[in-house]
Design an enzyme around this catalytic site. Structure first.
Site, PDB file in Angstrom:
ATOM      1  N   HIS A  59       3.220   3.507  -9.110  1.00 32.30           N
ATOM      2  CA  HIS A  59       2.529   1.765  -9.701  1.00 32.30           C
ATOM      3  C   HIS A  59       3.600   1.313  -9.962  1.00 32.30           C
ATOM      4  O   HIS A  59       4.336  -0.473 -10.156  1.00 32.30           O
ATOM      5  CB  HIS A  59       0.516   1.637  -9.738  1.00 32.30           C
ATOM      6  N   LEU A  75      11.122 -20.801  -5.401  1.00 33.06           N
ATOM      7  CA  LEU A  75      10.297 -19.826  -4.530  1.00 33.06           C
ATOM      8  C   LEU A  75       8.949 -20.191  -5.197  1.00 33.06           C
ATOM      9  O   LEU A  75       8.794 -20.038  -6.563  1.00 33.06           O
ATOM     10  CB  LEU A  75      11.278 -18.041  -4.648  1.00 33.06           C
ATOM     11  N   ASP A 126       0.532  -0.885   0.351  1.00 30.80           N
ATOM     12  CA  ASP A 126       0.231  -0.425   0.135  1.00 30.80           C
ATOM     13  C   ASP A 126       0.432   0.943   0.339  1.00 30.80           C
ATOM     14  O   ASP A 126       2.197   1.182   0.598  1.00 30.80           O
ATOM     15  CB  ASP A 126      -1.265   0.299   0.749  1.00 30.80           C
TER      16      ASP A 126
END
Ligand code: FPP
Length: 253
Positions: free
Chosen positions: A42, A136, A25
């Site tokens: 973003h 991962l 956020d």
């Protein structure tokens, strides 16, 4: 994202969280502070995603879940939704070779069918290409909302009861977990939220039952590897009791 190899060494790799989930956020506020359009936030946020993925791989974390787009985010202005979808597509295409080379598997949780078809196509291609990777698991939450996830699971279970494939007594916590988007992965050990807000925002509500939560005031585009390592160290110092008692304390919690 800065690196600090000295800090890496101090981390106790045996006690690292297996599954880290992040609410990324603060992109909009970061852009606003710099008098820029939210989309710039973003864009910078995407760069940080890249660095955190690398850090997780280097540190030996098994699963990284990133809240990239929520079911509620569809209500944002059209230009912002379009820009986020373009950024996602760009990320999935541009990272494909690196994911493959670095033994990282891509997976998605959320309503994949609601994403634009071109984004779905690139996700499917990258998921297929990386399906056997096991260093991962990079898990992107896209058009994801916990309440939608749980509602869908309840409907699926109800259908199985209606068709007599299941009985009422078959409904257990494990059965519910097996009907969630996260069925193939452990619950998150650590949930990090950047941007300073103290809420989960419809993220992994079922799975977060015993997650450790860390709120950082840092806006996501300013998040660094140093801070990530500091948070991991903080996690390692916590006493996870899962509602039981330990030798060191008799308090419940
Ligand atoms: C929340 O910040 C962030 C999002 C809704 C999108 C997160 C997307 C990225 C980090 C980039 C793209 C993702 C990938 C995986 C490449 P906000 O816009 O709500 O910030 P604010 O609270 O400051 O307004």
């Amino acid at each position: 994202m800065k690196s600090n190899s000295r800090q890496d060494v101090i981390l106790n790799s045996a006690a690292l969280p297996s599954h880290v989930a992040i609410i990324m956020d603060g992109n909009g506020r970061w852009a606003k502070k710099k008098m820029m359009n939210r989309v710039k936030g973003h864009e910078q946020g995407s760069q940080i995603v890249r660095s955190v993925v690398t850090a997780c791989r280097e540190l030996g974390i098994d699963t990284l879940t990133l809240y990239a787009f929520s079911t509620e985010n569809w209500e944002r202005p059209k230009y912002e939704v379009t820009a986020l979808m373009m950024l996602l597509k760009k990320f999935i295409v541009s990272e494909r070779e690196d994911l493959l080379k670095n033994n990282i598997r891509l997976s998605i949780i959320g309503q994949k069918h609601k994403l634009p078809l071109d984004v779905q196509k690139e996700i499917d291609a990258t998921m297929a290409l990386t399906k056997d990777n096991n260093k991962l698991l990079l898990n992107l939450a896209l058009s994801y909302g916990s309440r939608e996830e749980i509602t869908t699971a309840v409907k699926q279970i109800a259908q199985k009861i209606e068709s007599k494939d299941l009985n009422l007594n078959d409904i257990t916590q494990d059965l519910i977990s097996e009907h969630l988007y996260t069925k193939a992965m452990p619950d998150p050990d650590l949930i990090i939220r950047t941007g300073g807000e103290y809420r989960l925002s419809n993220f992994l509500l079922w799975q977060a039952a015993y997650s450790e939560i860390y709120i950082s005031d840092t806006l996501w585009p300013d998040f660094t590897k140093d801070e990530f390592i500091k948070i991991l160290k903080n996690f390692q110092e916590r006493d996870r009791r899962f509602g039981k008692v330990t030798c060191s304390t008799s308090n419940d919690g």
